[in-house]
Scaffold this motif. Structure first.
Motif, PDB file in Angstrom:
ATOM      1  N   THR A  19       0.806  -1.437   0.122  1.00  0.00           N
ATOM      2  CA  THR A  19      -0.045   0.134  -0.163  1.00  0.00           C
ATOM      3  C   THR A  19       0.855   1.278  -0.053  1.00  0.00           C
ATOM      4  OG1 THR A  19      -1.886   1.258   1.352  1.00  0.00           O
ATOM      5  CG2 THR A  19      -0.130   0.173   2.413  1.00  0.00           C
ATOM      6  N   ASN A  20       0.285   2.313  -0.405  1.00  0.00           N
ATOM      7  CA  ASN A  20       0.959   3.628  -0.442  1.00  0.00           C
ATOM      8  C   ASN A  20       0.060   4.532   0.665  1.00  0.00           C
ATOM      9  OD1 ASN A  20       2.808   3.537  -3.402  1.00  0.00           O
ATOM     10  ND2 ASN A  20       3.489   3.996  -1.378  1.00  0.00           N
ATOM     11  N   LYS A  21      -0.881   3.822   1.294  1.00  0.00           N
ATOM     12  CA  LYS A  21      -1.479   4.600   2.455  1.00  0.00           C
ATOM     13  C   LYS A  21      -0.660   4.642   3.624  1.00  0.00           C
ATOM     14  CE  LYS A  21      -6.180   3.744   0.434  1.00  0.00           C
ATOM     15  NZ  LYS A  21      -6.018   2.763  -0.488  1.00  0.00           N
ATOM     16  N   CYS A  22      -0.873   5.489   4.403  1.00  0.00           N
ATOM     17  CA  CYS A  22       0.141   5.533   5.505  1.00  0.00           C
ATOM     18  C   CYS A  22      -0.456   6.312   7.024  1.00  0.00           C
ATOM     19  CB  CYS A  22       1.494   6.136   5.235  1.00  0.00           C
ATOM     20  SG  CYS A  22       2.714   5.770   6.495  1.00  0.00           S
ATOM     21  N   ASN A  23      -0.029   5.898   7.871  1.00  0.00           N
ATOM     22  CA  ASN A  23      -0.811   6.705   9.168  1.00  0.00           C
ATOM     23  C   ASN A  23       0.194   7.587   9.468  1.00  0.00           C
ATOM     24  OD1 ASN A  23       1.135   4.691   9.794  1.00  0.00           O
ATOM     25  ND2 ASN A  23       0.128   3.532  11.391  1.00  0.00           N
TER      26      ASN A  23
END
Ligand code: SF4
Length: 343
Positions: A19-23
């Motif tokens: 993923t390239n989503k991140c927190n």
């Protein structure tokens, strides 16, 4: 796993951005996770599982799940690790540690995970949290490191030097050594790359040349003591110089983005295919293993001879992870330089 040196079968290593989503929104993130274009079209769970099944006959040695924050897709990663480790493939993940709770680490371990990499950018919470752009991250990552100590799993700690943490490497090394790990562990240092948010924030975070020279001295001095935790220097430019100069070298490594794009290098804005269009086997048999014999990748790589050039390449080409050049190697000729914009 035993494997003959036969690159017509497949590469040794593969890295998939799960993923390239991140927190987090770290100041130095080279792929601008959480904001880049790739994340709009990420592979679904079914597409990732199909890809992993497709890759099994290639007899990989190592498969790394990168990101973005990998643990945002922890259930999917566990399924994939089970499939890969059942076939003898070693698996690794890279994480910022925030979501790495006791139960998450236990699930990863029981799925068969061999190695985990955490980022620790300083010996002090202020430095790490400043670069990570959020307070409390330093405490989270050390909590996660402490959990992994109980498991038979390799661990790698990644340190990115900046103007404000570079002098803390020795203190961080001392702190890690005092924790007396049973795990095989290394401390990896890789220079700050002027890509993505790293480029945007460069002026405020880039170490000076003098600071880098002192860092090299520190690393050499520590390693000369033969410490239990070795410091390893990662050179992100080496492959971009070595492969175009030695085109007989096969691609031993494939990098796949979260949207299925196959890239020549994580640091070049050149996509040579997408696993949604053709299977990875078709790309490999279609010449992916001798990609560096082609003119376009070599021409583009020639603009990068140092880490600083990674940022300057946008004067000639689009930004990596934002507007990459897409030339499907099975549909177009990667020897045709006129396919490049402005050529
Ligand atoms: S550096 Fe890692 S943790 Fe930070 S924003 Fe990028 S992907 Fe997320």
């Amino acid at each position: 796993m035993n494997r003959n040196i036969d690159f017509t079968v497949g590469p040794y290593q593969l890295a998939l951005d799960i993923t390239n989503k991140c927190n987090l929104r770290c100041l130095h993130c080279y792929n601008a996770s959480g904001e880049n274009r790739v994340m709009e079209h990420e592979l679904s769970d079914d597409e990732v599982i199909k890809f992993v099944k497709d890759i099994l006959p290639m007899k990989l040695l190592n498969f790394c799940f990168c990101g973005g924050e990998t643990l945002l897709r922890k259930e999917l990663i566990c399924k994939c690790i089970k499939m890969l480790s059942n076939c003898g493939v070693r698996t690794a993940i890279v994480t910022n540690g925030i979501l790495a709770s006791e139960s998450v680490i236990r699930d990863l371990y029981h799925s068969g995970l061999n190695s985990i990499q955490f980022s620790v950018d300083g010996a002090k919470a202020e430095s790490h949290d400043k670069l990570r752009n959020k307070t409390g991250v330093y405490d989270s990552v050390f909590r996660a490191i402490d959990i992994v100590r109980k498991y038979d799993m390799e661990m790698s700690i990644a340190f990115t030097p900046t103007s404000f943490n570079i002098e803390e490497l020795e203190e961080l090394h001392t702190k890690l050594e005092s924790m007396s790990f049973n795990n095989k562990i290394e401390l990896r240092v890789q220079p700050l790359m002027p890509l993505g948010r790293g480029n945007k924030n460069l002026e405020n975070i880039c170490p000076t040349d003098i600071q880098y020279r002192k860092l090299v001295n520190t690393i050499n001095t520590i390693n000369a003591r033969n410490p239990s935790i070795k410091i390893v220097w990662g050179d992100p430019v080496d492959h971009l110089i070595r492969f175009p100069e030695h085109t007989e070298l096969p691609m031993y490594y494939i990098s796949i983005r979260a949207n299925g794009d196959i890239v020549t290098s994580p640091y070049l804005p050149l996509v040579v295919g997408n696993i949604r269009n053709h299977s990875i086997e078709e790309y490999w048999n279609g010449g992916l293993y001798e990609l560096w014999k082609k003119k376009i990748p070599c021409y583009m790589a020639a603009f990068i001879k140092s880490v600083g050039d990674m940022g300057r390449i946008t004067e000639k080409f689009p930004a990596t992870f934002m507007d990459d050049i897409y030339i499907d190697m099975l549909e177009k000729d990667l020897d045709d330089l006129s396919l490049l914009p402005n050529n």
